[in-house]
Design an enzyme around this catalytic site. Structure first.
Site, short mmCIF file in Angstrom:
data_model
loop_
_atom_site.label_atom_id
_atom_site.label_comp_id
_atom_site.label_asym_id
_atom_site.label_seq_id
_atom_site.Cartn_x
_atom_site.Cartn_y
_atom_site.Cartn_z
N LEU A 46 0.87 -1.24 0.05
CA LEU A 46 -0.07 -0.06 -0.10
C LEU A 46 0.77 1.28 -0.01
O LEU A 46 1.96 1.38 0.55
CB LEU A 46 -1.00 -0.06 1.34
CG LEU A 46 -2.17 -0.58 1.30
CD1 LEU A 46 -2.90 -0.65 2.70
CD2 LEU A 46 -3.26 -0.33 0.19
N ASP A 47 0.62 2.23 -0.70
CA ASP A 47 1.10 3.55 -0.77
C ASP A 47 1.21 4.14 0.68
O ASP A 47 0.19 3.89 1.37
CB ASP A 47 0.64 4.43 -1.66
CG ASP A 47 0.90 4.03 -3.15
OD1 ASP A 47 1.95 3.39 -3.32
OD2 ASP A 47 0.10 4.78 -4.10
N PRO A 48 2.37 4.82 1.03
CA PRO A 48 2.23 5.23 2.43
C PRO A 48 1.11 6.26 2.74
O PRO A 48 0.50 6.04 4.15
CB PRO A 48 3.73 6.30 2.21
CG PRO A 48 4.46 5.62 1.37
CD PRO A 48 3.58 5.26 0.30
N ALA A 50 -1.99 5.56 1.82
CA ALA A 50 -3.06 4.78 1.58
C ALA A 50 -3.08 4.29 2.79
O ALA A 50 -2.49 4.06 3.73
CB ALA A 50 -3.06 3.78 0.41
#
Length: 301
Positions: A46-48, A50
């Site tokens: 997951l992107d930071p 998100a």
């Protein structure tokens, strides 16, 4: 002689409801420390910024990570219309703007093009490797990249909310390797106004649901205590999408030694990937052939 990795031989899955502002790798490292585990990994970055479900595998459960990574995942995300950024999310620099705002009907009409089997170009700022280097590292250096399109299965994509003219909230269920940021970027292009992801939450991933996840505050509070172990889920959950084939004690012994083992019943067809169980515990994953499982991964313990 290699150094022996410190920590406990503990195996299973932990579901984290990841907050914004922390990387997936940092979550894994925190979990490894909190459980004092020898080995840990996650099933899908997951992107930071998100939030949502991040499934973390400990010990022998790391051998089941590919099956959760391959499973369907669900996202709820908000697209900011009228602005294109260089990262395709709100963390980037705005590189184009438009006063055009499509109607709900126009958005609905554009969505079918993003369902089913589609080809998707990853964001410039992504972990895709280009000549051995990560795309985001090259992009940060100002390099303009031509990334190859990749296949993606999108099972569902629907409009669920329109908070205001500038924003639209969508829900998507997709397969492995999907970039929500690319969906937002390409939808904005299709609508003629541009767009980027403003907020992103993964609501479920394979058998794991964000609502069942631990917060990082809970992890911190329970770290290195028996109470944290109570939140460990069986590694067998990571095999939920494969047929289970019960085996005998003799079959289990053969499989543990890396040999084909006889299974008692099977819903699998010849050549299918499946897993063998003995007394409810996973013994091995492998290929089913004529009443036997031929192991490719064996679980210790």
């Amino acid at each position: 002689m290699g150094r022996r990795r410190k920590g406990r031989d503990i195996s299973g899955w932990v579901v984290i409801d990841k907050p914004a502002g922390i990387s997936s790798t940092a979550v894994v490292n925190k979990l490894r420390w909190a459980f004092d585990a020898k080995k840990a990994g996650h099933a899908g970055t997951l992107d930071p910024e998100a939030t949502g479900v991040l499934a973390v595998a400990l010990g022998e459960a790391t051998k089941t990570v590919p099956y959760v990574t391959d499973a369907l995942k669900a996202y709820r995300f908000t697209v900011r219309l009228g602005q294109t950024t260089n990262t395709d999310d709100a963390e980037g620099e705005v590189i184009a703007e438009s006063d055009l705002r499509p109607s709900d009907a126009e958005i609905d009409a554009a969505l079918p093009a993003f369902r089913g089997h589609i080809m998707q170009v990853p964001p410039q700022f992504s972990a895709v490797k280009v000549d051995g280097e990560r795309a985001y590292a090259l992009a940060r250096g100002g390099e303009e990249l031509e990334l190859a399109a990749r296949p993606l299965w999108v099972e569902e994509l629907s409009l669920v909310e329109r908070p205001d003219a500038d924003h639209v909230t969508l829900e998507m269920v997709c397969g492995k390797g999907g970039y929500v940021r690319s969906i937002a970027r390409d939808l904005g292009q299709a609508l003629g106004c541009g767009g980027h992801v403003r907020e992103l939450r993964r609501t479920w991933s394979g058998p794991f649901d964000a609502e069942d996840g631990l917060s990082m505050d809970q992890v911190e509070e329970l770290a290195r205590t028996p109470a944290l172990d109570d939140h460990l889920l069986p590694l067998e959950l990571g095999l939920a999408d494969l047929p289970e084939l019960p085996t005998t004690a003799e079959g289990a012994t053969r499989l543990r030694n890396g040999n084909p083992g006889m299974v008692l019943t099977s819903d699998a067809e010849y050549g299918d990937e499946a897993w063998a169980s003995f007394e409810g515990r996973a013994i091995a994953v492998g290929t089913y052939r004529a009443g036997e499982l031929h192991p490719s991964r064996v679980f210790v313990g």
